[in-house]
Design a protein around this motif. Structure first.
Motif, PDB file in Angstrom:
ATOM      1  N   THR A   1       0.862  -1.182   0.000  1.00  0.00           N
ATOM      2  CA  THR A   1       0.000   0.000   0.000  1.00  0.00           C
ATOM      3  C   THR A   1       0.897   1.230   0.000  1.00  0.00           C
ATOM      4  O   THR A   1       1.866   1.298   0.759  1.00  0.00           O
ATOM      5  CB  THR A   1      -0.906   0.046   1.240  1.00  0.00           C
ATOM      6  OG1 THR A   1      -0.092  -0.160   2.382  1.00  0.00           O
ATOM      7  CG2 THR A   1      -1.963  -1.015   1.183  1.00  0.00           C
TER       8      THR A   1
ATOM      9  N   TYR B   1       5.837   5.337   1.470  1.00  0.00           N
ATOM     10  CA  TYR B   1       5.490   6.705   1.127  1.00  0.00           C
ATOM     11  C   TYR B   1       6.362   7.110  -0.050  1.00  0.00           C
ATOM     12  O   TYR B   1       7.576   6.909  -0.026  1.00  0.00           O
ATOM     13  CB  TYR B   1       5.713   7.636   2.320  1.00  0.00           C
ATOM     14  CG  TYR B   1       5.436   9.095   2.011  1.00  0.00           C
ATOM     15  CD1 TYR B   1       4.426   9.471   1.139  1.00  0.00           C
ATOM     16  CD2 TYR B   1       6.189  10.107   2.605  1.00  0.00           C
ATOM     17  CE1 TYR B   1       4.173  10.787   0.854  1.00  0.00           C
ATOM     18  CE2 TYR B   1       5.940  11.438   2.325  1.00  0.00           C
ATOM     19  CZ  TYR B   1       4.932  11.771   1.453  1.00  0.00           C
ATOM     20  OH  TYR B   1       4.690  13.082   1.159  1.00  0.00           O
TER      21      TYR B   1
ATOM     22  N   GLN C   1      -0.203   9.634   8.040  1.00  0.00           N
ATOM     23  CA  GLN C   1      -0.713   8.358   7.558  1.00  0.00           C
ATOM     24  C   GLN C   1       0.378   7.295   7.559  1.00  0.00           C
ATOM     25  O   GLN C   1       0.168   6.163   7.974  1.00  0.00           O
ATOM     26  CB  GLN C   1      -1.262   8.517   6.127  1.00  0.00           C
ATOM     27  CG  GLN C   1      -2.448   9.433   6.021  1.00  0.00           C
ATOM     28  CD  GLN C   1      -3.733   8.753   6.435  1.00  0.00           C
ATOM     29  OE1 GLN C   1      -3.695   7.769   7.150  1.00  0.00           O
ATOM     30  NE2 GLN C   1      -4.861   9.286   5.999  1.00  0.00           N
ATOM     31  N   TYR C   2       1.528   7.700   7.086  1.00  0.00           N
ATOM     32  CA  TYR C   2       2.637   6.747   6.989  1.00  0.00           C
ATOM     33  C   TYR C   2       3.059   6.284   8.380  1.00  0.00           C
ATOM     34  O   TYR C   2       3.244   5.090   8.627  1.00  0.00           O
ATOM     35  CB  TYR C   2       3.797   7.418   6.254  1.00  0.00           C
ATOM     36  CG  TYR C   2       5.066   6.620   6.223  1.00  0.00           C
ATOM     37  CD1 TYR C   2       5.195   5.510   5.411  1.00  0.00           C
ATOM     38  CD2 TYR C   2       6.142   6.988   7.016  1.00  0.00           C
ATOM     39  CE1 TYR C   2       6.366   4.772   5.384  1.00  0.00           C
ATOM     40  CE2 TYR C   2       7.315   6.266   6.999  1.00  0.00           C
ATOM     41  CZ  TYR C   2       7.426   5.160   6.188  1.00  0.00           C
ATOM     42  OH  TYR C   2       8.579   4.438   6.171  1.00  0.00           O
TER      43      TYR C   2
ATOM     44  N   CYS D   1       1.277   5.444   0.057  1.00  0.00           N
ATOM     45  CA  CYS D   1       0.733   6.777   0.279  1.00  0.00           C
ATOM     46  C   CYS D   1       1.235   7.688  -0.830  1.00  0.00           C
ATOM     47  O   CYS D   1       2.437   7.772  -1.075  1.00  0.00           O
ATOM     48  CB  CYS D   1       1.189   7.342   1.619  1.00  0.00           C
ATOM     49  SG  CYS D   1       0.213   6.762   2.997  1.00  0.00           S
TER      50      CYS D   1
ATOM     51  N   VAL E   1      -3.018   4.859  -1.456  1.00  0.00           N
ATOM     52  CA  VAL E   1      -3.735   5.558  -0.391  1.00  0.00           C
ATOM     53  C   VAL E   1      -3.635   7.039  -0.716  1.00  0.00           C
ATOM     54  O   VAL E   1      -2.608   7.664  -0.474  1.00  0.00           O
ATOM     55  CB  VAL E   1      -3.122   5.278   0.997  1.00  0.00           C
ATOM     56  CG1 VAL E   1      -3.887   6.021   2.076  1.00  0.00           C
ATOM     57  CG2 VAL E   1      -3.106   3.798   1.266  1.00  0.00           C
TER      58      VAL E   1
ATOM     59  N   ILE F   1      -3.664  10.933  -0.620  1.00  0.00           N
ATOM     60  CA  ILE F   1      -3.602  11.937   0.434  1.00  0.00           C
ATOM     61  C   ILE F   1      -3.409  13.297  -0.221  1.00  0.00           C
ATOM     62  O   ILE F   1      -3.023  13.381  -1.372  1.00  0.00           O
ATOM     63  CB  ILE F   1      -2.464  11.652   1.418  1.00  0.00           C
ATOM     64  CG1 ILE F   1      -1.255  11.143   0.638  1.00  0.00           C
ATOM     65  CG2 ILE F   1      -2.849  10.691   2.472  1.00  0.00           C
ATOM     66  CD1 ILE F   1      -0.039  11.795   0.998  1.00  0.00           C
TER      67      ILE F   1
ATOM     68  N   ALA G   1      -0.914   3.498   7.920  1.00  0.00           N
ATOM     69  CA  ALA G   1      -1.967   3.366   6.921  1.00  0.00           C
ATOM     70  C   ALA G   1      -1.408   2.900   5.585  1.00  0.00           C
ATOM     71  O   ALA G   1      -2.144   2.415   4.738  1.00  0.00           O
ATOM     72  CB  ALA G   1      -2.694   4.705   6.747  1.00  0.00           C
ATOM     73  N   CYS G   2      -0.123   3.061   5.379  1.00  0.00           N
ATOM     74  CA  CYS G   2       0.493   2.572   4.157  1.00  0.00           C
ATOM     75  C   CYS G   2       1.890   2.041   4.477  1.00  0.00           C
ATOM     76  O   CYS G   2       2.522   2.474   5.438  1.00  0.00           O
ATOM     77  CB  CYS G   2       0.565   3.678   3.104  1.00  0.00           C
ATOM     78  SG  CYS G   2       1.217   5.224   3.730  1.00  0.00           S
TER      79      CYS G   2
ATOM     80  N   GLU H   1      -0.122  15.473   5.936  1.00  0.00           N
ATOM     81  CA  GLU H   1      -1.067  14.382   6.108  1.00  0.00           C
ATOM     82  C   GLU H   1      -0.398  13.044   5.791  1.00  0.00           C
ATOM     83  O   GLU H   1      -0.599  12.051   6.494  1.00  0.00           O
ATOM     84  CB  GLU H   1      -2.245  14.625   5.167  1.00  0.00           C
ATOM     85  CG  GLU H   1      -3.447  13.787   5.459  1.00  0.00           C
ATOM     86  CD  GLU H   1      -4.495  13.932   4.353  1.00  0.00           C
ATOM     87  OE1 GLU H   1      -5.213  12.972   4.133  1.00  0.00           O
ATOM     88  OE2 GLU H   1      -4.541  15.000   3.714  1.00  0.00           O
ATOM     89  N   ALA H   2       0.438  13.063   4.760  1.00  0.00           N
ATOM     90  CA  ALA H   2       1.139  11.841   4.374  1.00  0.00           C
ATOM     91  C   ALA H   2       2.022  11.338   5.514  1.00  0.00           C
ATOM     92  O   ALA H   2       2.082  10.143   5.794  1.00  0.00           O
ATOM     93  CB  ALA H   2       1.977  12.098   3.132  1.00  0.00           C
TER      94      ALA H   2
ATOM     95  N   GLN I   1       0.501  11.543  -2.995  1.00  0.00           N
ATOM     96  CA  GLN I   1      -0.236  12.800  -3.129  1.00  0.00           C
ATOM     97  C   GLN I   1      -0.958  12.819  -4.466  1.00  0.00           C
ATOM     98  O   GLN I   1      -0.358  12.550  -5.501  1.00  0.00           O
ATOM     99  CB  GLN I   1       0.705  13.995  -3.031  1.00  0.00           C
ATOM    100  CG  GLN I   1       1.174  14.256  -1.614  1.00  0.00           C
ATOM    101  CD  GLN I   1       2.000  15.516  -1.509  1.00  0.00           C
ATOM    102  OE1 GLN I   1       1.632  16.550  -2.025  1.00  0.00           O
ATOM    103  NE2 GLN I   1       3.123  15.408  -0.836  1.00  0.00           N
TER     104      GLN I   1
END
Lengths: 338, 433
Positions: A145, A192, A183-184, A147, A172, A174, A188-189, A179-180, A149
């Motif tokens: 997965t 990156y 999340q990273y 992340c 994912v 973003i 969440a992923c 925000e990345a 942009q």
């Protein structure tokens, strides 16, 4: 019939207005400030400090151009632009110069009718993964997965890279770098991906940077540079040669520290031409002889700007890499000042 | 002796209720543990609250207030609380709160936005609280001209000339409506005002500024930012959208076909389009349409768009209020021989607006929060600035602290608006009893 006539008249008026506004240099001089489009915030490249002054690598270029043209590095109106508004801001004349880590691509240059006046940072898209994942190459990322942009060239590059290597990934989407990071870090992923400079800056902010590794593969070319509108070649020349002056100054060893001394005359004719003690280069640009001196006095030459904003001594800690002078194995190669 | 069973002779004295049904315990029993199902729900809810608070409270209060950068924050947190994670770094707020409030407004001129907002309080007082002095109404009337002068600076004569334009319009309407009828008077007053603003006023401004230069230092729109920008856009849009909304609502109910068609088209078009689209039109499309070099202030463009957007919503809220009035109110007004505007002013609007207060205020609140969307077109409102702050090497990687601070700022404003609307509702007793 009538409508088409009105439309035609409007078009003519628009063309006439476009032609009338061709002299960006005159506009800037008349206004007394340079309108420079920058990012709304990108670590190391453009950011407002606590007292509201803009700082960064791209900002340094804006200030150098302002100093060369207007003689005052503070005569810049910094106009924050987002990825969505930047090109319209330039096309509509809201900004005279866009220095917003923008990748030089064919379609932006040709189709959007802009003129890239050089490259001030050679970037490329990379991947960052947690060390515990045990991945050592981007080729091992099948099924990861990622992340990413949205709405950037990185998104397209990622798709190309995975497709050409017959791998699958789960994007994912973003919106911003901040925000990345969240999340990273929250898991969440697995991966990156963004420009390598951005990855380095992001990794430097982590509580434990050692737990994350930037993979060696760089999957795209991202030559970032300043750009101006098509059709005003004189203005394009000024921006292009201001950037070249910064690069050449580093190559020739002219720094903000020794410039005053060198400006009194040296044995090297190219330094003399650059600093305006010999020849009429400034005059050819429509500026005075000391234009490059003023540009260099703001933040020093290219190397000094690099070190002060994104270099090894800063928290971002980027190595020169591709952005070294051609003599040191990099890609910086300014045409001669002759 | 007697086999008479015991008969109570006197009343038993009152006993206190059992401890399990009064006081704190009783309240708990009645409200939280009344049945086994409620007890389970209570326990689950308490567990959830505990889970949230256990995370949020230490993060909020075991925090670092004085540091120069995120890494310094982490260093201090490590020294004080050891290796445990989750300590807020409020140092970023400490470092940048002035910037988050004022944006790039020149620091020696901070008194101007502050004064503008203090004056706003006084200007709103007679409108909001009837018990305050009526003389303040003069300030309320002048405030729309004081606000731009304080915020943008420049010559005092421009706002004065703008004011005179309105006076001209008013005079025209007052003197002409007898002679050429109401509609004609309205049109000629608009004509007179624009004639003044566009042709005569600027001449006077130049003349007067040259001879009697009273001016404040000019501040460019680009320097507006932070919470001041959000408040400015919010206030302008709120103040302008109410009258425009009223006019649109009346227009929509009007018998004049063109007025009605225009109102309906405007309302439905604006409501059918997301605000962000309008903002992109303001920032991008207009830029391309206008001839190059046109200086049409971006903040002004955004204010106009936000105002138009909220007027459309406002119009529908007020139309709801109008629809709620019994038909007898209109007929009553007619039977008294009032003309259209008198009827609206004296009978219809006071009641319709009263009914629509909750809707109006919630539109205001929504509108105020929508101002954060301007960060998408590159204006430095608090959210836009937070991105800029994160882009500094020392604060890169900070996230929730900035959002928490911005949320607090917005909460204070929106919550006060909501409380005020409840106060107003109670005072005006909007239900028909």
């Amino acid at each position: 019939m009538k409508t088409s006539f009105v439309l035609g008249a409007l078009t003519v008026a628009g063309l006439a207005a476009g032609a009338a506004a061709a002299g960006t240099l005159d506009d800037v001089k008349a206004r007394g400030t340079l309108n420079c489009g920058v990012s709304t915030g990108l670590v190391g490249f453009a950011a407002p400090n606590a007292s509201g002054e803009w700082e960064g690598f791209d900002v340094g270029l804006c200030r150098a151009v302002a100093a060369a043209v207007l003689g005052d590095s503070n005569a810049v109106e910094f106009i924050p632009t987002t990825g969505k508004t930047r090109f319209t801001a330039l096309a509509s004349g809201e900004v005279d110069l866009l220095a917003r880590n923008t990748t030089w691509t064919f379609s932006r240059d040709v189709d959007l009718k802009f003129e890239f006046t050089g490259v001030n940072y050679y970037d490329g898209q990379g991947f960052m993964v947690p060390t515990e994942l045990g991945v050592s190459s981007a080729k091992e990322l099948d099924g990861a997965t990622v992340c990413i942009q949205t709405g950037t060239t990185t998104e397209l590059n990622l798709a190309d890279f995975f497709r050409s290597n017959n791998m699958n990934y789960e994007p994912v989407p973003i919106e911003t770098n901040a925000e990345a990071q969240q999340q990273y870090l929250a898991g969440a992923c697995d991966v990156y991906t963004t420009d390598a400079s951005g990855l380095a800056a992001t990794r430097a902010t982590f509580e434990n940077p050692g737990a994350h590794v930037v993979l060696p593969e760089i999957i795209s070319k991202e030559p970032l540079g300043p750009l101006v509108r098509h059709g005003d070649n004189n203005w394009g020349d000024i921006v292009r040669w201001t950037l070249n002056a910064l690069i050449t100054a580093e190559e020739l060893g002219v720094t903000s520290a020794n410039m005053a001394e060198m400006a009194s005359g040296t044995n090297n004719p190219e330094i003399n031409r650059l600093l305006g003690t010999e020849g009429t280069l400034g005059e050819m640009l429509g500026l005075d002889a000391e234009w490059a001196q003023r540009a260099l006095a703001v933040g020093g030459n290219y190397g000094e700007l690099f070190e002060a904003n994104i270099g090894a001594s800063t928290p971002i800690g980027l190595a020169r890499g591709l952005n070294a002078q051609w003599k040191n194995g990099g890609l910086l190669y300014s045409p001669p000042f002759r | 002796m007697s086999d008479t069973s015991f008969v109570r002779q006197e009343m038993l004295s009152e006993q206190p209720a059992p401890a399990s049904s009064v006081g704190f315990l009783g309240w708990i029993k009645n409200n939280l543990f009344s049945t086994w199902f409620n007890s389970i729900l209570t326990v689950i809810a308490l567990g959830f609250v505990w889970y949230i608070l256990a995370g949020v409270l230490p993060w909020t209060f075991l925090s670092v207030w004085n540091a120069g950068s995120l890494s310094e924050c982490r260093e201090i947190a490590r020294q004080v609380w050891g290796e445990s994670h989750g300590h807020a770094c409020w140092a970023v707020i400490n470092d940048r709160w002035i910037q988050l409030l004022f944006g790039f407004y020149p620091s020696h001129l901070y008194w101007r936005p502050i004064l503008a907002f203090v004056l706003l309080g006084f200007a709103l007082a007679p409108v909001l609280f009837p018990q305050s002095s009526r003389k303040l109404l003069i300030l309320s009337g002048l405030y729309p001209f004081i606000l731009p002068w304080l915020m943008w600076g420049g010559s005092i004569w421009s706002p004065i000339m703008a004011l005179i334009g309105f006076v001209m319009g008013y005079l025209a309407i007052k003197n002409l409506s007898e002679r050429i009828g109401q509609l004609g008077a309205i049109f000629s007053s608009i004509f007179a005002a624009f004639l003044w603003w566009l042709l005569i006023g600027p001449v006077f401004v130049d003349l007067l500024s040259a001879n009697i230069p009273i001016a404040l230092e000019s501040v460019a729109s680009r320097d507006f930012g932070g919470f001041v920008l959000a408040l400015l856009i919010g206030i302008v849009a709120i103040v302008c959208s109410l009258p425009i909304g009223i006019i649109l609502a009346l227009g929509r109910q009007s018998d004049l076909i063109i007025v009605k068609a225009f109102s309906v088209a405007f309302i439905e078009f604006i409501r059918g389009v997301p605000l962000i689209t309008l903002l992109f039109v303001a920032s991008l499309l207009l830029n391309l349409f206008l001839p190059p070099g046109t200086e049409f202030d971006i903040i002004l463009r955004v204010m106009i768009m936000v105002t138009l957007f909220s007027s459309a919503y406002m119009a529908e809220v007020i139309r709801g209020g109008l629809a709620a009035l019994p038909k007898g109110q209109y007929e009553g007004a007619d039977s008294l021989g009032l003309d259209y505007w008198q009827a609206q002013r004296l009978i219809i609007m006071p009641q319709a607006l009263k009914v629509s207060i909750p809707g109006i205020v919630s539109t205001f609140i929504g509108l105020f929060k929508d101002t954060t969307l301007v960060s998408i077109i590159g204006l430095m409102d608090p959210l836009g600035l937070s991105q800029g702050i994160r882009a500094n090497a020392e604060w890169n990687g900070i996230y929730w602290e900035l959002f928490a601070f911005i949320a607090l700022l917005f909460f204070v404003v929106c919550f006060s608006m909501s409380r005020y609307s409840m106060y107003l509702e109670r005072k005006l007793q909007t239900d028909h009893r």
